[in-house]
Design an enzyme around this catalytic site. Structure first.
Site, PDB file in Angstrom:
ATOM      1  N   CYS A 101      -4.567 -26.265   4.981  1.00  0.00           N
ATOM      2  CA  CYS A 101      -5.901 -26.857   5.084  1.00  0.00           C
ATOM      3  C   CYS A 101      -5.903 -28.191   5.817  1.00  0.00           C
ATOM      4  O   CYS A 101      -6.961 -28.804   5.969  1.00  0.00           O
ATOM      5  CB  CYS A 101      -6.559 -26.985   3.716  1.00  0.00           C
ATOM      6  SG  CYS A 101      -5.541 -27.734   2.449  1.00  0.00           S
ATOM      7  N   HIS A 351     -15.166 -25.157   2.122  1.00  0.00           N
ATOM      8  CA  HIS A 351     -13.783 -25.414   2.544  1.00  0.00           C
ATOM      9  C   HIS A 351     -13.269 -24.243   3.385  1.00  0.00           C
ATOM     10  O   HIS A 351     -12.482 -23.426   2.914  1.00  0.00           O
ATOM     11  CB  HIS A 351     -12.937 -25.603   1.293  1.00  0.00           C
ATOM     12  CG  HIS A 351     -11.551 -26.120   1.536  1.00  0.00           C
ATOM     13  ND1 HIS A 351     -11.065 -26.448   2.777  1.00  0.00           N
ATOM     14  CD2 HIS A 351     -10.529 -26.360   0.668  1.00  0.00           C
ATOM     15  CE1 HIS A 351      -9.826 -26.870   2.671  1.00  0.00           C
ATOM     16  NE2 HIS A 351      -9.466 -26.830   1.399  1.00  0.00           N
TER      17      HIS A 351
END
Length: 399
Positions: A101, A351
């Site tokens: 991420c 996200h």
């Protein structure tokens, strides 16, 4: 200490765009990852060609490369496919990287490094993720005719590390840092309220590229109060064992893309563009058993090298994968959580893993350049496997 005046080859972000962030399985569910990224790349070049009027497309430097972060895509080179889909032509290559991420932010700092090295005068960099279309993976059968075995996820770390799932790790970090369930719920509710207010005020409008008729982030929810969140049960660790992380104070699973255009400062000056100078950046390793804390050493190293304090930095955007995790990081850094993501963060907006780090810089570009906000900004993300990436930017006005 950081220089007060950009060097001619200081990398500068001069355009920043993103898609709306979709909830997996909903508005952007049928859009493959390269088609999420392609319109964002195209929009960056269109923005540069239109600002100012005398800077025509013919005068833009050639795109040296497109660098995109991606975690869960179909394999191959997503950046190359997206580059061709955006109509940039076969002469522009493409590089796809995976730092989980942190991938989108890492892609941008890599572009900055290449600009500093004099390898090119225009890079498009960011990230894209389609959780909706990511392939379902399975282990190859050991013998012909056997069914494939389920493949839950790739490991973040090998033995002897425990390699926890991210939700379990977030619970551990919150417990050890003493971050209460009530505090997590209050922070998550505030993130949603801020995002809803920003949407209503159209503060995201200039950064979002219309795709499939979708021009609004799907996840933010109005009226999501701490009292409503308190009704949810822990999602990863049983309440009897101290679990406090729930679906409500965690990020979502999302689709989206974000990217920026990076040029050396002398190109920015020639074209009369404002922008964000990439002053410095850092990637740090940390304990794989507590991956949510990875941004802490990255930010500390960055501040130590630049001689800055957090109080010197007016705009701060952090990836909020879990409320307990980001609050634990804020506490460790001595950062007032109220300063993080004033227009709502990852908990509310979503996200899309490979894009989330790039989304931070798109948000900083809007706050600092489009809205003529603070002079200094910080973006940081904690990463699965125990890593953190942080970047420091400074607003540079029109020459």
């Amino acid at each position: 200490m950081i220089a007060t005046k950009p060097h001619p080859r200081t990398p500068v972000i001069v355009a920043a765009r993103r898609t709306a962030i979709g909830t997996a399985g909903r508005a952007l569910a049928d859009v493959p990852v390269e088609r999420l990224a392609a319109p964002v790349l195209r929009a960056l070049l269109d923005d540069l060609a239109a600002r100012p009027a005398e800077a025509s497309k013919d005068r833009l430097p050639p795109v040296a490369d497109v660098i995109l972060g991606n975690c869960m895509g179909p394999g191959g080179n997503v950046a190359r496919v997206a580059t061709l889909a955006a109509g940039l032509g076969p002469d522009v290559p493409g590089l796809t990287l995976d730092r989980q991420c942190g991938s989108g932010l890492e892609a941008i700092t890599l572009a900055g490094s290449l600009v500093l090295a004099g390898r090119g005068d225009l890079y498009l960099a960011g990230g894209a993720e389609s959780a909706s279309t990511a392939p379902i993976r399975a282990w190859r059968p050991k013998r012909p005719g056997d069914p494939p075995r389920p493949y839950e996820r790739a490991p973040f770390a090998p033995p002897p590390y425990t390699d926890p799932d991210m939700g379990v790790a977030a619970d551990r970090v919150a417990q050890e840092a003493g971050v209460s369930r009530a505090r997590q719920d209050a922070y998550a509710a505030r993130s949603h309220a801020r995002a809803v207010a920003a949407i209503e005020a159209k503060r995201f409008a200039r950064e979002i590229v219309l795709l499939g008729g979708v021009d609004r982030d799907e996840r933010p929810r109005a009226g999501l109060t701490p009292e409503r969140l308190a009704r949810l049960r822990p999602a990863y660790v049983p309440e009897a064992e101290g679990g406090t992380v729930t679906a409500g104070n965690s990020c979502g699973v999302n689709d989206g893309a974000a990217a920026v255009a990076v040029v050396p400062d002398h190109v920015r000056v020639d074209h009369g563009w404002p922008g964000l100078a990439l002053l410095d950046w850092e990637c740090a390793g940390s304990d794989p058993d507590r991956p949510g804390l990875g941004m802490v050493p990255a930010v500390r190293r960055l501040l130590a090298r630049t001689g800055l304090q957090l109080d010197d930095i007016g705009a701060i955007e952090l990836v909020e994968a879990f409320a307990g995790q980001v609050l634990a990081c804020a506490d460790a850094l001595g950062l007032d959580p109220d300063r993080i993501s004033p227009d709502g963060g990852t908990l509310a907006l979503g996200h899309p893993w490979g894009a989330s780090g790039a989304l931070l810089l798109v948000r900083l570009f809007s706050r600092m350049v489009r809205e003529d906000g603070p002079d200094l900004g910080l973006a940081a993300v904690s990463i699965g496997g125990g890593m953190g990436v942080a970047a420091l930017v400074r607003k540079v006005p029109e020459p």
